[in-house]
Motif scaffolding. Structure first.
Motif, short mmCIF file in Angstrom:
data_model
loop_
_atom_site.label_atom_id
_atom_site.label_comp_id
_atom_site.label_asym_id
_atom_site.label_seq_id
_atom_site.Cartn_x
_atom_site.Cartn_y
_atom_site.Cartn_z
N PRO A 6 21.64 91.31 56.57
CA PRO A 6 20.76 91.57 57.72
C PRO A 6 20.93 93.00 58.24
N LEU A 7 19.88 93.51 58.86
CA LEU A 7 19.94 94.86 59.41
C LEU A 7 20.88 94.94 60.60
N GLY A 8 21.05 93.83 61.32
CA GLY A 8 21.80 93.83 62.57
C GLY A 8 20.84 93.90 63.75
N ASP A 11 11.88 93.22 71.85
CA ASP A 11 12.39 91.92 72.28
C ASP A 11 11.52 90.75 71.80
N ALA A 12 10.44 91.06 71.08
CA ALA A 12 9.55 90.01 70.57
C ALA A 12 10.02 89.60 69.18
N HIS A 13 10.22 88.29 69.00
CA HIS A 13 10.69 87.78 67.71
C HIS A 13 9.64 86.86 67.09
N PHE A 14 9.48 86.96 65.79
CA PHE A 14 8.51 86.15 65.04
C PHE A 14 7.11 86.27 65.65
N LEU A 15 6.74 87.50 65.97
CA LEU A 15 5.45 87.78 66.61
C LEU A 15 4.38 87.99 65.54
N THR A 38 3.52 93.23 60.30
CA THR A 38 3.86 91.85 60.65
C THR A 38 4.70 91.21 59.55
N ILE A 39 4.36 91.49 58.30
CA ILE A 39 5.20 91.00 57.20
C ILE A 39 6.62 91.54 57.36
N ARG A 40 6.71 92.82 57.68
CA ARG A 40 8.03 93.44 57.83
C ARG A 40 8.83 92.81 58.96
N THR A 41 8.20 92.64 60.11
CA THR A 41 8.95 92.13 61.26
C THR A 41 9.31 90.66 61.09
N LEU A 42 8.40 89.86 60.52
CA LEU A 42 8.75 88.46 60.25
C LEU A 42 9.94 88.38 59.29
N SER A 43 9.95 89.24 58.28
CA SER A 43 11.04 89.24 57.31
C SER A 43 12.35 89.65 57.96
N MET A 44 12.31 90.71 58.75
CA MET A 44 13.51 91.15 59.46
C MET A 44 14.04 90.06 60.37
N ASP A 45 13.13 89.43 61.13
CA ASP A 45 13.55 88.42 62.11
C ASP A 45 14.16 87.20 61.42
N ALA A 46 13.56 86.77 60.33
CA ALA A 46 14.06 85.57 59.64
C ALA A 46 15.44 85.83 59.04
N VAL A 47 15.61 86.97 58.41
CA VAL A 47 16.92 87.30 57.83
C VAL A 47 17.97 87.42 58.93
N GLN A 48 17.57 88.04 60.04
CA GLN A 48 18.53 88.20 61.14
C GLN A 48 18.89 86.85 61.76
N ALA A 49 17.89 85.98 61.92
CA ALA A 49 18.15 84.66 62.50
C ALA A 49 19.09 83.85 61.61
N ALA A 50 18.93 83.99 60.32
CA ALA A 50 19.80 83.27 59.38
C ALA A 50 21.15 83.95 59.23
N ASN A 51 21.21 85.21 59.66
CA ASN A 51 22.39 86.05 59.44
C ASN A 51 22.75 86.09 57.96
N SER A 52 21.68 86.09 57.14
CA SER A 52 21.87 86.05 55.69
C SER A 52 20.54 86.38 55.03
N GLY A 53 20.60 87.17 53.97
CA GLY A 53 19.37 87.43 53.24
C GLY A 53 19.21 88.89 52.86
N HIS A 54 18.01 89.21 52.36
CA HIS A 54 17.72 90.53 51.80
C HIS A 54 16.47 91.09 52.49
N PRO A 55 16.63 91.89 53.51
CA PRO A 55 15.44 92.39 54.24
C PRO A 55 14.78 93.60 53.58
N GLY A 56 15.53 94.37 52.80
CA GLY A 56 15.03 95.66 52.35
C GLY A 56 13.80 95.60 51.48
N MET A 57 13.78 94.72 50.48
CA MET A 57 12.63 94.64 49.59
C MET A 57 11.39 94.14 50.32
N PRO A 58 11.46 93.08 51.14
CA PRO A 58 10.26 92.66 51.87
C PRO A 58 9.68 93.77 52.75
N MET A 59 10.55 94.54 53.36
CA MET A 59 10.05 95.62 54.22
C MET A 59 9.36 96.69 53.39
#
Length: 673
Positions: free
Chosen positions: A271-273, A289-293, A16-37
């Motif tokens: 972002p990962l894309g 297809d679930a975001h911020f779950l 859940t930490i990983r997916t929330l981090s991915m989703d937030a970075v993707q929504a912002a289209n900016s950020g660093h997803p790799g370390m949180p994951m």
């Protein structure tokens, strides 16, 4: 759906930490997803299983502290804060990196923007590492002073390869090992990747384990970041090691488990894309297809309603029992925490002790650095939890509290006087950590003004955060003399004045120095720095303590119908007075204004500013530094817009034009006389 087992629930929380981090970075289209994951398992173990913290009261004094030194991985912290029950909502996560949100691109904590659970502002690498060292120093000092009943916690941090490459981290790590700071546990995200590519490009031959063991650290290794059992065991082993700080090397894969970007720099800073986010969720067995779950059971697994709240309640009971028998220590505790990082109140007896004429200067001329030493001795009893020292220059900057060996901060005993060593930047970051911890009233660091450059990053972050720190810089001009231009500051006052929120104070004599310290200790809600002289200066009968608090005042009115004003700071106030005497001999009457602080003067209303510096009155400044910025206040500047030179200080000043004659000539030229 069947209830998850403990093991599968743990994994669900991590993912859940990983997916929330991915989703937030993707929504912002900016950020660093790799370390949180990659470090999601470590954050989960810390926040859900190890740390003593209470999301309903994020600031209780004896909570464990957590610092994300690798601040680019901010979504890791925001995700666990949200899941743990802090006031960071899903909507806040969705607003990642947006204007005014509680989830900025790097963790921030300042007077107007406080994300609950964020202890310090991090981002520039290595700063958080040094902040954590300062926090551990604060905990140990307060524990020894007040007792384990009320102060006994740990400081944790997650740091990165980039943090360990920065010199500030080396300085802070060396100091932490030297002081034997137990209760300091750092998790090093050892992933072999930096923004440019593999760390082998620049960091491939260093043996981090041997390096930190040489610093005096306890070093452990976890070979797989996804091994929750090993992570928890290593952290507990670090907690048991109370005589040394602990570094846990956590071998991770950046961007794990992204199918195509894990283990590469492509997972670091962008972002990962959308397609890769979907593929990663599918690899985790999640709905792509679930975001911020946040799946069922995750909030409960993170909940601190029992463990955190119970720890806090137990501390409150201990505190009340201690308070009932602690006597004066209990009053000191209250004052220390009210006068800590954010807030403050008048310190009983301080104003009287530092009032005009109250300090015995012992002579008629005194360098303001030497006056500062006497002032510190005078206010020492009123701030018993003030901690600080100099960067191997205590004899020169004169910034020790009385007490000798008994007041030294060493491995054996946490006294008030810290010997930072030649570690200006590490000192800066650690002093910020002392302030951010709370309970340490106005922690300070000291060095020559020239070396403020070495710690500018820390001064800037302290200002951004609004930390109530004091920086005591001495040898404040070319007047220091023979050491030459490498040690003679010229651009430094302007550079410090350029930092928003930092108050710069350059007192003209001993009395102004006392007044300046009183302002710093009682009035200011953010950081301040002093610029003090090496050379002796006459003590001014006209010095006005209230005028210092307002940043500028008329030190000497014109004798007759005034034609101009001369504005000086620090030692050059005396140059201004001598220039005024020369002009008076030629029938030109001028007022002399002492302006110890631009920033405090700028805070005054227009009426006061116009009273001190009438708009229609021609004005000349004199200061032994560059002229940049003076155009805000005056029409002409006598300044030094070049580097200095090696020679006796009086000769350097004369040759570079910081003289009464040059100042008087500038006034006459401005007047057309």
């Amino acid at each position: 759906m069947a209830a998850p087992t403990e093991t599968s629930l743990d994994q669900l929380c991590v993912d859940t930490i990983r997916t929330l981090s991915m989703d937030a970075v993707q929504a912002a289209n900016s950020g660093h997803p790799g370390m949180p994951m990659a470090m999601a398992p470590a954050a989960y173990v810390l926040f859900a299983k190890v740390m003593q913290h209470d999301p309903q009261d994020p600031d209780w004094p004896d909570r464990d502290r957590f610092v994300l030194s690798a601040g680019h991985g901010s979504m890791l912290l925001y995700s666990v804060l949200h899941l743990s029950g802090y006031s960071v909502s899903l909507d806040d996560l969705k607003a990642f990196r947006q204007w005014g949100s509680l989830t900025p691109g790097h963790p921030e904590r300042d007077r107007t923007h406080v994300t609950p659970g964020v202890e310090v502002t991090t981002g520039p690498l290595g700063q958080g590492f040094a902040n954590g060292v300062g926090m551990a120093m604060a905990e140990r000092f307060l524990r020894e002073r007040f007792g384990e009943e009320v102060m006994s916690h740990f400081t944790y941090a997650i740091c990165s390869d980039g943090d360990l490459m920065e010199g500030i981290a080396s300085e802070a790590a060396s100091l932490a090992g030297h002081l034997g700071l137990g209760r300091l546990v750092y998790l090093y995200d050892d992933n072999d990747i930096s923004l440019d590519g593999p760390t082998s490009l620049s960091f491939g031959t260093e043996d981090v384990t041997k390096r930190f063991e040489a610093y005096g650290w306890h070093v452990l290794e976890v070979h797989d970041a996804n091994d929750l059992t090993a992570l928890e065991a290593a952290i507990e082993a670090g907690r048991r090691e109370t005589d040394r700080p602990t570094l846990i090397r956590v071998k991770s894969i950046i961007g794990y488990p992204s199918p195509s970007k894990q283990g590469t720099s492509k997972a670091h800073g962008s972002p990962l894309g959308e397609d890769e986010v979907r593929a990663t969720k599918e690899a985790l067995g999640w709905d792509p297809d679930a975001h911020f779950l946040v799946p069922d059971g995750v909030y409960d697994a993170f909940s601190q309603a029992d463990r955190g709240a119970e720890a806090h309640a137990a501390w409150k009971r201990r505190f009340e029992e201690w308070k009932g028998s602690a006597g004066d220590l209990a009053q000191e505790w209250e004052l220390a925490w009210e006068g800590g990082s954010y807030g403050g109140r008048p310190l009983p007896g301080l104003r009287e002790a530092l009032g005009k004429g109250k300090v015995d200067w012992g002579k008629e001329k005194l360098a303001t650095r030497a006056a500062g030493q006497k002032v510190m001795a005078a206010f020492s009893p009123f701030v018993p939890t003030m901690v600080g020292g100099a960067a191997d220059l205590s004899e020169s900057t004169k910034t020790e509290f009385p007490g000798g060996d008994d007041e030294r901060y060493t491995k054996a005993k946490a006294g008030r006087n810290v010997f930072w060593g030649v570690r200006e930047h590490g000192m800066g970051g650690a002093v910020n950590g002392l302030a951010a911890h709370g309970g340490i009233v106005r922690p300070y660091g000291s060095t020559f003004l020239q070396f403020a450059d070495y710690m500018r990053g820390s001064i800037r972050l302290g200002s951004l955060t609004g930390l109530r720190t004091a920086w005591v810089f001495t040898h404040d001009s070319v007047a220091l003399g023979e050491d030459g231009p490498t040690h003679q500051p010229v651009e430094h006052l302007a550079a410090l004045r350029a930092i928003p929120g930092l108050v710069v104070l350059r007192p003209a004599d001993a009395e102004e120095t006392a007044a300046a310290w009183r302002v710093v200790l009682e009035d200011l809600q953010g950081p301040a720095c002093f610029a003090l002289s090496r050379q002796d200066l006459p003590i001014l009968a006209e010095a006005d303590h209230d005028g210092v608090a307002k940043g500028a005042y008329v030190l000497r009115p014109a004798d007759g119908e005034e034609q101009a004003a001369i504005v000086g700071t620090g030692a050059e106030v005396h140059t201004a007075l001598a220039a005024a005497d020369l002009l008076a001999g030629e029938g030109i009457a001028v007022r002399v204004v002492s302006m110890p602080s631009w920033e405090l003067f700028a805070q005054q209303d227009d009426a006061y500013q116009d009273e001190v510096l009438p708009p229609a009155l021609p004005k000349v400044s004199v200061e032994a530094g560059i002229s940049m910025g003076w155009e805000r206040w005056v029409d002409r500047s006598v300044a030094i817009d070049r580097f200095g030179a090696s020679a006796p200080g009086t000769e350097v000043l004369e040759r570079l034009g910081i003289t009464p004659e040059a100042t008087a000539a500038a006034v006459k030229e401005l007047l057309g006389a």
